[in-house]
Design a protein around this motif. Structure first.
Motif, PDB file in Angstrom:
ATOM      1  N   GLN A  66       0.853  -1.186   0.000  1.00 48.97           N
ATOM      2  CA  GLN A  66       0.000   0.000   0.000  1.00 48.97           C
ATOM      3  C   GLN A  66       0.896   1.246   0.000  1.00 48.97           C
ATOM      4  N   ALA A  67       0.638   2.192  -0.913  1.00 44.72           N
ATOM      5  CA  ALA A  67       1.446   3.413  -0.988  1.00 44.72           C
ATOM      6  C   ALA A  67       1.236   4.260   0.268  1.00 44.72           C
ATOM      7  N   GLU A  68       2.303   4.943   0.697  1.00 43.24           N
ATOM      8  CA  GLU A  68       2.225   5.816   1.875  1.00 43.24           C
ATOM      9  C   GLU A  68       1.328   7.021   1.552  1.00 43.24           C
ATOM     10  N   PRO A  69       0.576   7.520   2.535  1.00 44.45           N
ATOM     11  CA  PRO A  69      -0.284   8.689   2.301  1.00 44.45           C
ATOM     12  C   PRO A  69       0.527   9.923   1.894  1.00 44.45           C
ATOM     13  N   LEU A  70      -0.069  10.777   1.058  1.00 45.78           N
ATOM     14  CA  LEU A  70       0.587  12.015   0.621  1.00 45.78           C
ATOM     15  C   LEU A  70      -0.129  13.201   1.270  1.00 45.78           C
ATOM     16  N   ASP A  71       0.607  14.312   1.331  1.00 44.04           N
ATOM     17  CA  ASP A  71       0.010  15.535   1.852  1.00 44.04           C
ATOM     18  C   ASP A  71      -0.734  16.233   0.711  1.00 44.04           C
ATOM     19  N   ALA A  72      -2.047  16.415   0.859  1.00 50.73           N
ATOM     20  CA  ALA A  72      -2.848  16.998  -0.221  1.00 50.73           C
ATOM     21  C   ALA A  72      -3.250  18.434   0.091  1.00 50.73           C
ATOM     22  N   SER A  73      -2.628  19.056   1.123  1.00 52.25           N
ATOM     23  CA  SER A  73      -3.097  20.373   1.564  1.00 52.25           C
ATOM     24  C   SER A  73      -2.934  21.445   0.480  1.00 52.25           C
ATOM     25  N   HIS A  74      -1.958  21.251  -0.418  1.00 53.67           N
ATOM     26  CA  HIS A  74      -1.736  22.248  -1.467  1.00 53.67           C
ATOM     27  C   HIS A  74      -2.649  22.041  -2.693  1.00 53.67           C
TER      28      HIS A  74
ATOM     29  N   PRO B 188      -3.398  -0.664  -4.976  1.00 53.97           N
ATOM     30  CA  PRO B 188      -2.752  -0.144  -3.766  1.00 53.97           C
ATOM     31  C   PRO B 188      -1.669   0.910  -4.009  1.00 53.97           C
ATOM     32  N   THR B 189      -1.222   1.095  -5.269  1.00 51.90           N
ATOM     33  CA  THR B 189      -0.227   2.157  -5.502  1.00 51.90           C
ATOM     34  C   THR B 189      -0.886   3.534  -5.482  1.00 51.90           C
ATOM     35  N   ILE B 190      -2.202   3.561  -5.469  1.00 54.02           N
ATOM     36  CA  ILE B 190      -2.901   4.846  -5.428  1.00 54.02           C
ATOM     37  C   ILE B 190      -2.954   5.295  -3.975  1.00 54.02           C
ATOM     38  N   ALA B 191      -2.189   6.376  -3.674  1.00 52.81           N
ATOM     39  CA  ALA B 191      -2.004   6.784  -2.279  1.00 52.81           C
ATOM     40  C   ALA B 191      -3.150   7.660  -1.802  1.00 52.81           C
ATOM     41  N   GLU B 192      -3.432   7.528  -0.537  1.00 53.64           N
ATOM     42  CA  GLU B 192      -4.325   8.467   0.136  1.00 53.64           C
ATOM     43  C   GLU B 192      -3.713   9.867  -0.068  1.00 53.64           C
ATOM     44  N   GLY B 193      -4.511  10.846  -0.451  1.00 53.20           N
ATOM     45  CA  GLY B 193      -3.991  12.206  -0.652  1.00 53.20           C
ATOM     46  C   GLY B 193      -3.504  12.484  -2.071  1.00 53.20           C
ATOM     47  N   SER B 194      -3.469  11.462  -2.937  1.00 55.13           N
ATOM     48  CA  SER B 194      -3.033  11.705  -4.322  1.00 55.13           C
ATOM     49  C   SER B 194      -4.206  12.274  -5.127  1.00 55.13           C
ATOM     50  N   ALA B 195      -3.861  13.137  -6.110  1.00 50.68           N
ATOM     51  CA  ALA B 195      -4.884  13.838  -6.893  1.00 50.68           C
ATOM     52  C   ALA B 195      -4.958  13.260  -8.299  1.00 50.68           C
ATOM     53  N   TRP B 196      -6.163  13.126  -8.836  1.00 49.24           N
ATOM     54  CA  TRP B 196      -6.362  12.432 -10.110  1.00 49.24           C
ATOM     55  C   TRP B 196      -7.274  13.179 -11.057  1.00 49.24           C
ATOM     56  N   VAL B 197      -7.071  12.874 -12.340  1.00 51.06           N
ATOM     57  CA  VAL B 197      -8.060  13.241 -13.340  1.00 51.06           C
ATOM     58  C   VAL B 197      -8.841  11.969 -13.627  1.00 51.06           C
TER      59      VAL B 197
END
Ligand code: ATP
Ligand code: MG
Length: 588
Positions: free
Chosen positions: A242-250, A369-378
């Motif tokens: 599972q990918a580690e969560p990313l910071d999505a605040s920006h 599972p490579t899709i991390a929490e906090g990642s942004a998508w189209v």
């Protein structure tokens, strides 16, 4: 033993069989080892049967050496035990079922866990009887959807299956390790290049599981190895972390954008780069998009369940990986009728807005599972011609779970953290796994322990594809001229070829063959009169005994020729030393 070609039940063919895609299949048929009786069903001719028996012998010797006891179950089996474990249904169309004159149901055994478990239950009741390892070498039947490549995937085939019975987990671990060691010896002796990889337990349940794969470009299994040599697995069993969560605040708020005529990832990426350039200056790529793939799970009981799988847009869903995850269900395509039943889905523009058990479509939605929490998508905005940008996992959408179904590629990080993955193909030759208590529980196999308490037995199950091995050995040991059997499995040790019309040649060849026989060497003797030397040599090359002895013209000078089939190396030998030399060769 002398096999005389003048009377041997053998016809070599000059033409390749029309249905043979693989060298092993082509050569085994052309060389008169096997003959097709029906799709995926083969007759063993005398030479082929000798190879099969040799493989069996190697397997038997190594199984006996770890204390396995051989028995033989019927191939025709009653339905009830398979019903008790659920496999009568789980096997779906993959087994042969039949009825007797009283309308009782039977099957032709695809594998025998149930029978072994029940027989041990009938005969044993105490921990003192264990550990126990039983095996059989048996004909199995599976109505394979795609019988292929001759013996490699038959509908009738020969398997060695063994089963271990232990009271506790430590016992099972020991039995498993003994089998693993025996398999290493078996496959070393059979003479092909193989790897041991982690495997999925599949329809069998259970825990630890490994496969022995013969490395071959024609293999149906894909496996991976890490560049550091610390990890090897069947691609179906690769567990991407599972990918580690990313910071999505920006990341700005998700917004729907008008993207007309962009039903494919390619058209979408082109549109974005033209009309909606990224603020960070780099180009959009397929990896920025989230692709939602719809499939149908066809369950053995006949029900159909739709499933949505989200993967990065630069990857495909690997259907074999997906199928391994959802077994015993099979994957069917999500067709127009399915779309009609789910009006919330906008074909080509499907997104997490409607996917999920609690969303408008009601379709279960699982992410790679490579899709991390906090990642942004189209991804699709669920409206024809529209996509949504900056849709953040965890902030804007939540799937029903994750699934190991995306394709694995060369260069992906190794799941154990060491190096990257390299993919290759292989043929599954053997499979060992710790079944645990699944079958013992389903069929009530218990023994009394030393305190007089009932304990459910824990089991291992271990298979070797005996008939498949014949094809895999041929696949790994041939050249343009024909087969080159490793000595351990060859139908004969030496092929004596007598050429010409001179009676003395035949007399000498006969004498050599007899003396070899007396020394325990098996001989294939081409004693056919009136067959040209050219034809005899071609046959010897095609048939593939490890050593070819030619007695011909040069006998007049007291010379015979010894040829190593695999290397092609030829040596002239004085005729009176021939037997001694060959015996030495066969013993080395
Ligand atoms: P596969 O994935 O190739 O279909 P499997 O995993 O279903 O095989 P197992 O149930 O593990 O097979 O059977 C044990 C061994 O029997 C396999 O490792 C393989 O060598 C052999 N085997 C299985 N199916 C076939 C077949 N149709 N023809 C020949 N050999 C087979
Ligand atoms: Mg298997």
């Amino acid at each position: 033993m002398i096999l005389r070609m003048s009377s041997l039940f053998l016809r070599t063919l000059r033409e390749d069989p029309a249905d043979a895609e693989l060298p092993s299949h082509r050569l085994l048929v052309r060389a008169g080892y096997i003959r097709r009786a029906a799709p995926g069903i083969y007759t063993w001719l005398p030479l082929g049967l000798r190879v099969l028996r040799n493989v069996e012998r190697v397997v038997r010797e190594e199984m006996d050496a770890i204390g396995g006891q051989e028995l033989l179950f019927p191939a025709l089996l009653p339905k009830e035990p398979y019903e008790a474990t659920g496999r009568w249904e789980d096997y779906g169309d993959n087994i042969f079922r039949l009825q007797d004159r009283r309308d009782a149901h039977y099957l032709l055994g695809p594998t025998h866990e149930e029978m072994f478990t029940l027989t041990v239950k009938d005969m044993y009741s105490s921990y003192k009887d264990l550990p126990l390892t039983l095996y059989q070498i048996q004909t199995k039947y599976r109505d394979e959807a795609r019988p292929r490549a001759g013996l490699l995937r038959g509908r009738e085939f020969v398997m060695k299956d063994s089963y271990s019975f232990d009271v506790d987990d430590a016992g099972l671990a020991g039995s498993y390790q003994r089998h693993r060691d025996a398999y290493v010896r078996i496959f070393d002796r059979l003479g092909f290049d193989y790897v041991i990889v982690q495997a999925m337990a599949g329809a069998m349940g259970g825990s630890r599981s490994e496969e022995f794969l013969a490395v071959s470009p024609f293999g149906e299994d894909t496996f991976v190895r890490s560049t550091e040599g610390t990890y090897a697995a069947n691609v179906e069993a690769v567990d991407v972390p599972q990918a580690e969560p990313l910071d999505a605040s920006h990341v700005g708020p998700a917004r729907v954008v008008d993207t007309p005529d962009t039903p494919t990832i390619e058209t979408l990426v082109a549109h974005l780069n033209e009309h909606l350039p990224r603020e960070d200056g780099r180009e959009w790529t397929a990896a920025d998009t989230l692709k939602n793939v719809l499939v149908v799970l066809a369950h053995p009981d006949g029900t159909r369940e739709p499933l949505a799988v989200g993967v990065p847009g630069d990857r495909e869903v690997d259907l074999k990986r997906l199928e391994a995850q959802v077994a015993p269900a099979e994957i069917a395509s999500f067709d127009e009728a399915d779309f009609a039943r789910h009006p919330a889905l906008a074909k080509g523009y499907i997104g997490p807005g409607v996917l999920g058990e609690k969303k408008a479509s009601g379709i279960r939605y699982l992410l790679d599972p490579t899709i991390a929490e906090g990642s942004a998508w189209v991804t699709g905005a669920d409206k024809h011609g529209f996509h949504v940008v900056d849709l953040v996992l965890g902030r804007d959408f939540t799937p029903d779970g994750t699934i190991q179904a995306a394709e694995i590629r060369d260069g992906d990080p190794s799941p154990d953290g060491n190096g990257t993955l390299v993919t290759a193909r292989g043929i599954e030759m053997g499979h060992i796994f710790q079944l645990g208590r699944k079958y013992a529980e389903a069929l009530g196999l218990q023994v009394l322990d030393e305190n007089g308490k009932l304990r459910t037995v824990t089991m291992g199950s271990y298979g070797v594809g005996i008939s498949r091995a014949v094809a895999a050995i041929a696949e790994d040991n041939h050249d343009d001229l024909g087969l080159c059997w490793p000595p351990e499995v060859s139908p004969a040790d030496v092929h004596v070829v007598a050429t010409g019309k001179d009676q003395q040649v035949f007399d000498v060849a006969e004498d050599i063959a007899r003396r070899l026989e007396q020394a325990g060497v098996t001989v294939l003797y081409d004693d056919r009169p009136k067959v040209s030397p050219g034809v005899k040599f071609k046959d010897a090359e095609l048939l593939g005994m490890p050593t070819i002895l030619t007695v011909g013209k040069r006998l007049a000078d007291g010379i015979v020729e010894v040829r190593d089939r695999a290397s092609g190396e030829r040596t002239d030998v004085p005729v009176d030393q021939a037997v001694e030399r060959l015996v030495e060769l066969c013993r080395s």
